[in-house]
Design a protein around this motif. Structure first.
Motif: not given
Length: 566
Positions: A500-514
């Motif tokens: 696990i890399i760290g705290p979780s993200f919202s659904a809207q953030q996921m494409p940017t995270v990738i």
């Protein structure tokens, strides 16, 4: 492929009749739900968010074209026109009416299929390599052994009520395409110095709340002792596995608690009592089953077809598809074709009734009437002539089954998640679709190269997120859906569990995270280095640092018309 014998027909027929009466009694309130629940689960029927879901076993991933057509018929008549292939080489229908479920099981029985032991604390559907029997790197075809395990485990009275569900995977090739390291038991075909066939036995693998890679408890088990050794493993587990806590009941917890060496010692002691008993396999018994898996009537073909080579050179789209979706075959002039069920905009693993019928037609015309289901949620035509690949590609494209993305970023493994499953903390399908849409450009995907992205809607890990190079897990945070990201997971010969890399993200953030994770990879990779190689070389820290370096837009930002990345 295997055909039912008189015993198979009889037990499935009797089970359908028994279940039909159980449903009748439930509908008339002779049985309350608590009484009926265990009965329906024994027949693969789950109650989910919106309706009942029926899970149907596809033994070791093998399908006849008529069986796939039966799925299409069920999809139209009893569901909403589609089905969903799972990471366990099963198919699920998500909109089943209870009163129709006995008729569905009867229809399945007519094509030698069932839903027995697709749920419950029993031995589930045995899975295997989707290229079994045709793989260029195969040591021994594992399907006869998988079938023997199916016959042995179905209605086994001693193992009908285990501490928890139990999953077995078997691989017969040099490359482990069956994810044996993350199963309760993993069997990998090997040969000893004398050339004798046996199994390398792994025990205690699994995902869920406590992801663990299986431990090798025997480097070489002679093939004729396979059933008795499995029996010894299950007896030790059945006796000592925990039944007081559902979260600590899997065999992996027992193996971890006492240690692989002590577990192996106990198994060997139990096996010594039964190894030469009735469960010992004979050559005659192996051949009885092996006859159903003899090679089809292959033609003698040139290893290279001149017209095929011309088309590959002239048509870039065809060449891209060949590169990703076509695999080497051990017979010259043939190839194995993967039909992608990962077209952007479509939930991964979903297939419409029209596509089922079409894929069945392709199997009849191009692949001896057989198909395979992969645990990556795609379909395989295992025996296609090289000279017919171009025509097949054109046809598959016309039905949305030729996306050239096998092994690439948009070949996402994904469970149904919160859209259907009552256990899920968050939705999986919208996340998969958003990522696939953002990275739809196939040239970009080819530049990124092989990468495995897996999504699970809850800790039960039906999307195998722990072994994704990038893993995404849906979590509940104050009643909202958030997503935890892990890196470095892998299946196959170099299996690993992601971190696990760290705290979780919202659904809207996921494409940017990738996108940020991929930016780090592109910057840090060396020549010909895959994503997983880069993660293993530099560690998780550089990825984590860049992902969290600046804020990523949240749902609140979007609602306010603001973009934190602007």
């Amino acid at each position: 492929m295997y055909r039912y014998d008189q015993y198979d027909h009889q037990i499935v027929k009797e089970r359908v009749a028994q279940y039909r009466d159980q449903v009748r009694r439930r509908l008339s309130d002779e049985l309350v739900e608590d009484e009926f629940r265990i009965l329906r689960l024994q027949n693969g029927l789950y109650l989910q968010r919106h309706a009942y879901m029926l899970r149907i076993a596809i033994p070791y991933g093998m399908l006849a074209s008529k069986q796939l057509r039966k799925f299409a018929e069920i999809a139209v008549k009893n569901d909403r026109g589609y089905g969903h292939f799972t990471t366990r080489q099963n198919i699920q229908f998500n909109w089943i009416k209870l009163e129709e479920s006995p008729d569905i099981l009867a229809e399945l029985a007519s094509v030698e299929m069932h839903a027995i032991q697709t749920s419950g604390n029993c031995i589930r559907n045995t899975t295997s390599d989707e290229l079994a029997g045709v793989a260029a790197d195969e040591i021994v075809d594992p399907r006869p052994y998988a079938e023997l395990i199916r016959e042995w485990s179905t209605f086994h009275p001693e193992f009908a009520y285990l501490p928890r569900k139990f999953k077995i995977a078997i691989s017969g090739a040099k490359e482990d395409r069956a994810a044996t390291a993350v199963h309760d038991i993993g069997l990998h075909v090997v040969k000893n110095e004398a050339g004798e066939v046996g199994f390398r036995v792994l025990v205690g693998g699994g995902m869920g709340r406590t992801p663990i890679l299986g431990s090798v408890i025997r480097e070489f088990l002679p093939w004729h002792h396979a059933m008795s050794y499995l029996e010894a493993i299950l007896r030790v587990y059945n006796q000592y596995g925990r039944r007081d806590n559902i979260y600590k009941a899997r065999i992996k917890i027992l193996v971890k608690a006492i240690g692989p060496e002590e577990f192996a010692r106990q198994v060997e002691a139990e096996w010594a009592e039964i190894k030469d008993g009735p469960s010992t396999l004979t050559e005659e018994e192996l051949q009885r089953v092996a006859q159903y898996f003899v090679p089809p009537a292959y033609e003698t073909l040139p290893a290279v077809d001149a017209e095929f080579e011309r088309l590959k050179a002239e048509d870039r789209g065809f060449a891209n598809w060949l590169l990703r979706n076509v695999k080497a075959h051990k017979v010259p002039g043939y190839a194995a074709v993967i039909l992608s069920l990962k077209k952007p905009g479509v939930p991964p693993g979903d297939i419409t009734a029209d596509q089922m019928n079409f894929a069945a037609d392709l199997a009849d015309q191009y692949s001896f009437g057989e198909l395979r289901v992969t645990h990556e949620q795609n379909l395989v035509l295992a025996d296609v002539k090289q000279s017919e690949l171009y025509t097949l590609w054109k046809l598959a494209k016309s039905h949305g089954l030729a996306t050239p993305n096998i092994g690439l970023l948009t070949d996402i493994i994904c469970c149904p998640g919160g859209d259907f499953c009552s256990l899920a903390n968050a939705k999986s399908i919208p996340i998969a679709q958003a990522i696939a849409e953002k990275f739809e450009d196939i040239d970009y995907q080819h530049d990124i190269g092989d990468i495995e992205l897996n999504i699970s809607g809850c800790i039960n890990a039906c999307g195998h997120h722990h072994v994704g190079n990038i893993g995404i897990l849906g979590v509940d945070k104050d009643g909202s859906e958030w997503y935890q990201v892990s890196l470095g997971g892998a299946q196959g010969n170099t299996s690993s569990i992601g971190k696990i890399i760290g705290p979780s993200f919202s659904a809207q953030q996921m494409p940017t995270v990738i996108d940020r994770l991929l930016q780090v990879y592109v910057k840090q990779r060396t020549e010909d280095e895959l994503f997983i190689d880069t993660v293993r070389r530099i560690g998780v820290a550089p990825f984590k640092e860049f992902v969290y370096a600046t804020p990523i837009a949240t749902s609140a930002d979007y609602l306010a018309g603001e973009d934190a990345n602007a």
